[in-house]
Write an enzyme that holds these catalytic residues in place. Structure first.
Site, mmCIF file in Angstrom:
data_model
loop_
_atom_site.group_PDB
_atom_site.id
_atom_site.type_symbol
_atom_site.label_atom_id
_atom_site.label_comp_id
_atom_site.label_asym_id
_atom_site.label_seq_id
_atom_site.Cartn_x
_atom_site.Cartn_y
_atom_site.Cartn_z
ATOM 1 N N ASP A 17 -1.439 -10.981 19.364
ATOM 2 C CA ASP A 17 -0.773 -9.767 18.889
ATOM 3 C C ASP A 17 0.729 -9.996 19.049
ATOM 4 O O ASP A 17 1.189 -10.305 20.163
ATOM 5 C CB ASP A 17 -1.256 -8.596 19.769
ATOM 6 C CG ASP A 17 -0.736 -7.257 19.287
ATOM 7 O OD1 ASP A 17 0.386 -7.197 18.736
ATOM 8 O OD2 ASP A 17 -1.456 -6.253 19.478
ATOM 9 N N PHE A 39 4.264 -13.045 8.494
ATOM 10 C CA PHE A 39 3.551 -12.132 7.585
ATOM 11 C C PHE A 39 2.950 -10.933 8.320
ATOM 12 O O PHE A 39 2.275 -10.125 7.691
ATOM 13 C CB PHE A 39 2.315 -12.827 6.985
ATOM 14 C CG PHE A 39 2.544 -14.013 6.128
ATOM 15 C CD1 PHE A 39 3.125 -13.878 4.883
ATOM 16 C CD2 PHE A 39 2.133 -15.274 6.532
ATOM 17 C CE1 PHE A 39 3.288 -14.978 4.060
ATOM 18 C CE2 PHE A 39 2.295 -16.382 5.720
ATOM 19 C CZ PHE A 39 2.880 -16.223 4.478
ATOM 20 N N LYS A 43 1.453 -2.586 5.866
ATOM 21 C CA LYS A 43 2.099 -2.443 4.558
ATOM 22 C C LYS A 43 1.640 -1.262 3.701
ATOM 23 O O LYS A 43 1.875 -1.250 2.487
ATOM 24 C CB LYS A 43 1.958 -3.727 3.755
ATOM 25 C CG LYS A 43 0.548 -4.269 3.599
ATOM 26 C CD LYS A 43 0.246 -4.807 2.224
ATOM 27 C CE LYS A 43 -0.444 -3.761 1.402
ATOM 28 N NZ LYS A 43 -0.877 -4.157 0.072
ATOM 29 N N SER A 83 10.258 -6.810 1.095
ATOM 30 C CA SER A 83 9.594 -6.146 -0.027
ATOM 31 C C SER A 83 10.621 -5.544 -0.971
ATOM 32 O O SER A 83 11.712 -5.131 -0.544
ATOM 33 C CB SER A 83 8.712 -5.024 0.533
ATOM 34 O OG SER A 83 8.323 -4.141 -0.495
ATOM 35 N N TYR A 107 7.408 2.806 6.199
ATOM 36 C CA TYR A 107 7.109 1.389 5.921
ATOM 37 C C TYR A 107 8.358 0.691 5.372
ATOM 38 O O TYR A 107 8.777 -0.366 5.870
ATOM 39 C CB TYR A 107 5.948 1.291 4.917
ATOM 40 C CG TYR A 107 5.933 0.006 4.147
ATOM 41 C CD1 TYR A 107 5.579 -1.192 4.765
ATOM 42 C CD2 TYR A 107 6.310 -0.037 2.797
ATOM 43 C CE1 TYR A 107 5.600 -2.386 4.067
ATOM 44 C CE2 TYR A 107 6.324 -1.222 2.094
ATOM 45 C CZ TYR A 107 5.975 -2.388 2.736
ATOM 46 O OH TYR A 107 6.006 -3.569 2.043
ATOM 47 N N LYS A 111 11.013 -2.440 6.816
ATOM 48 C CA LYS A 111 11.427 -3.658 6.086
ATOM 49 C C LYS A 111 12.946 -3.725 6.017
ATOM 50 O O LYS A 111 13.548 -4.784 6.217
ATOM 51 C CB LYS A 111 10.829 -3.672 4.674
ATOM 52 C CG LYS A 111 9.335 -3.862 4.628
ATOM 53 C CD LYS A 111 8.920 -5.240 5.113
ATOM 54 C CE LYS A 111 7.419 -5.398 5.195
ATOM 55 N NZ LYS A 111 6.980 -6.603 5.874
ATOM 56 N N TYR A 135 9.124 -9.353 -1.884
ATOM 57 C CA TYR A 135 7.987 -9.426 -2.806
ATOM 58 C C TYR A 135 8.035 -8.243 -3.761
ATOM 59 O O TYR A 135 8.235 -7.108 -3.334
ATOM 60 C CB TYR A 135 6.646 -9.297 -2.089
ATOM 61 C CG TYR A 135 6.342 -10.213 -0.945
ATOM 62 C CD1 TYR A 135 7.178 -11.248 -0.546
ATOM 63 C CD2 TYR A 135 5.155 -10.021 -0.242
ATOM 64 C CE1 TYR A 135 6.840 -12.060 0.517
ATOM 65 C CE2 TYR A 135 4.809 -10.834 0.821
ATOM 66 C CZ TYR A 135 5.668 -11.848 1.202
ATOM 67 O OH TYR A 135 5.318 -12.638 2.266
HETATM 68 N N1 UFG Z 1 -0.983 3.520 -9.874
HETATM 69 C C1 UFG Z 1 -1.841 4.305 -10.618
HETATM 70 N N2 UFG Z 1 -3.085 4.514 -10.101
HETATM 71 C C2 UFG Z 1 -3.506 4.006 -8.914
HETATM 72 C C3 UFG Z 1 -2.608 3.216 -8.169
HETATM 73 C C4 UFG Z 1 -1.350 2.986 -8.675
HETATM 74 O O1 UFG Z 1 -1.498 4.792 -11.695
HETATM 75 O O2 UFG Z 1 -4.644 4.273 -8.500
HETATM 76 C C5 UFG Z 1 0.353 3.262 -10.425
HETATM 77 C C6 UFG Z 1 1.455 3.748 -9.509
HETATM 78 O O3 UFG Z 1 1.729 5.110 -9.745
HETATM 79 C C7 UFG Z 1 2.590 2.805 -9.873
HETATM 80 C C8 UFG Z 1 1.875 1.497 -10.250
HETATM 81 O O4 UFG Z 1 0.541 1.873 -10.532
HETATM 82 O O5 UFG Z 1 3.278 3.296 -10.978
HETATM 83 C C9 UFG Z 1 1.892 0.475 -9.138
HETATM 84 O O6 UFG Z 1 1.432 1.089 -7.949
HETATM 85 P P1 UFG Z 1 1.044 0.252 -6.643
HETATM 86 O O7 UFG Z 1 0.599 1.237 -5.606
HETATM 87 O O8 UFG Z 1 0.099 -0.837 -6.990
HETATM 88 O O9 UFG Z 1 2.414 -0.446 -6.231
HETATM 89 P P2 UFG Z 1 3.818 0.223 -5.864
HETATM 90 O O10 UFG Z 1 4.783 -0.317 -6.865
HETATM 91 O O11 UFG Z 1 3.776 1.671 -5.679
HETATM 92 O O12 UFG Z 1 4.037 -0.368 -4.394
HETATM 93 C C10 UFG Z 1 4.099 -1.727 -4.143
HETATM 94 C C11 UFG Z 1 3.557 -2.059 -2.756
HETATM 95 C C12 UFG Z 1 4.394 -1.444 -1.689
HETATM 96 C C13 UFG Z 1 5.816 -1.811 -1.885
HETATM 97 C C14 UFG Z 1 6.282 -1.507 -3.285
HETATM 98 C C15 UFG Z 1 7.650 -2.073 -3.514
HETATM 99 O O13 UFG Z 1 2.242 -1.591 -2.640
HETATM 100 O O14 UFG Z 1 3.967 -1.934 -0.446
HETATM 101 O O15 UFG Z 1 5.423 -2.108 -4.232
HETATM 102 O O16 UFG Z 1 8.179 -1.663 -4.709
HETATM 103 F F1 UFG Z 1 6.583 -1.132 -1.027
#
Ligand code: UFG
Length: 302
Positions: A17, A39, A43, A83, A107, A111, A135
């Site tokens: 840990d 890593f 998240k 991120s 979160y 970062k 990322y």
């Molecule tokens: N979305 C949907 N339906 C879902 C899930 C997501 O329509 O069930 C949409 C979201 O509204 C968004 C897009 O798909 O417009 C991407 O959503 P994600 O949750 O896959 O990814 P995010 O861009 O919100 O977040 C990701 C990471 C985070 C990080 C972020 C950085 O999950 O950890 O990118 O920009 F902080």
């Protein structure tokens, strides 16, 4: 050791840990490490809003403890998982590394703080060489179909959700927002294949050993291309041959309209560029999904 990067038969696994200094001391006193790829972060955005202390404890305190032990054992080369969340709601796109940074949730704040902490560590001791990899949206799976993402509970992120609809675990995809000022009204992100992401880490690690004046710098890992939610659904339907039923829902609070990366710095500093597009991301995600519809679990243990 960079020289042995590709000889995986030499790998050892130690469970510990990062918040526990004794675990780290044991590991660092018994081995000579040249560098660390860190890593070990939590998240999930929603979890961080409900349980911020988990994020402060693991991401902040854990990382600080790790860096203290690294310094003690003179291991001062670090690749850190940051991120695109540090761009918050970017005012302009593509996101360039010198943009103003902003946290949207606990979160993201961890970062952002950890990027600042890395810069402070380097300022105090320039022997440190640190690359902060920002990322964008990692998706896909290893091409063997044996390694993939297996979220606990209902997935928050788009691709694991689509995957679970495709294998019949969930009935339909909620599309959050179809009134965004984008081509089809749905939000746009920069999806990056996990194998490209992995490759970016290897390149960054090598850079720590081959370039003297690295300092501490942040670098985007994205493709530079934006894809809407509906474009992703269409690409996944094509790759899987499955229909993905959708339901239009209101926007998800805190979501940005359009986020994608500038890839110039990664090309210039790391000589790295993403190789895969969304068709390969969907192909490999589906290959993982159809071989492992219940992830690493058996259906009976769901
Ligand atoms: N979305 C949907 N339906 C879902 C899930 C997501 O329509 O069930 C949409 C979201 O509204 C968004 C897009 O798909 O417009 C991407 O959503 P994600 O949750 O896959 O990814 P995010 O861009 O919100 O977040 C990701 C990471 C985070 C990080 C972020 C950085 O999950 O950890 O990118 O920009 F902080």
């Amino acid at each position: 050791m960079v020289d042995s990067l590709y000889f995986i038969n030499n790998l050892q696994f130690h469970m510990g840990d990062i918040r526990n200094k004794e675990d780290l001391e044991k590991l660092f006193s018994q081995n000579k490490f040249d560098a660390v790829i860190h890593f070990a972060g939590l998240k999930a955005v929603a979890e961080s809003m409900a349980h911020p202390f988990r994020y402060f404890d693991n991401n902040l305190i854990g990382s600080i403890t790790l860096y203290q032990v690294m310094a003690k054992y003179n291991c001062k080369k670090l690749v850190f998982s940051s991120s695109a969340t540090v761009y918050g709601q970017p005012k302009r796109i593509p996101c360039v590394e010198d943009f103003e940074l902003k946290a949207m949730n606990p979160y993201g704040r961890t970062k952002l703080f950890l990027e600042e902490i890395a810069r402070d560590i380097h300022a105090a001791d320039p022997e440190w060489k640190i690359i902060l990899l920002r990322y964008f949206n990692p998706v896909g799976a290893h091409e063997s179909g044996k390694l993939g993402e297996d979220p606990i509970g209902i997935p928050n992120n788009l691709m694991p959700y689509i995957q679970q609809v495709a294998v019949g675990r969930l009935p339909e995809l909620n599309v959050y927002g179809h009134d965004y000022p984008t081509n089809d009204g749905t939000a746009v992100r920069d999806y990056i294949h996990v194998m490209d992401l992995a490759d970016g880490h290897v390149t960054a690690l090598q850079k720590l050993f081959t370039k003297e004046d690295i300092g501490c710098f942040a670098c985007n890992l994205g493709t530079g291309r934006g894809t809407s939610v509906l474009e992703m659904v269409t690409a996944f339907e094509k790759a899987s041959g499955k229909k993905i039923p959708i339901k239009f829902c209101p926007r998800r609070p805190g979501d940005a309209t359009e986020v994608y990366a500038s890839t110039d710095l990664a090309a210039r500093e790391l000589n790295w560029k993403a190789k895969y597009g969304i068709d390969e991301m969907c192909r490999d995600q589906w290959n993982w999904a159809k071989q492992n519809p219940w992830g690493y679990k058996k259906p009976t243990t769901k």
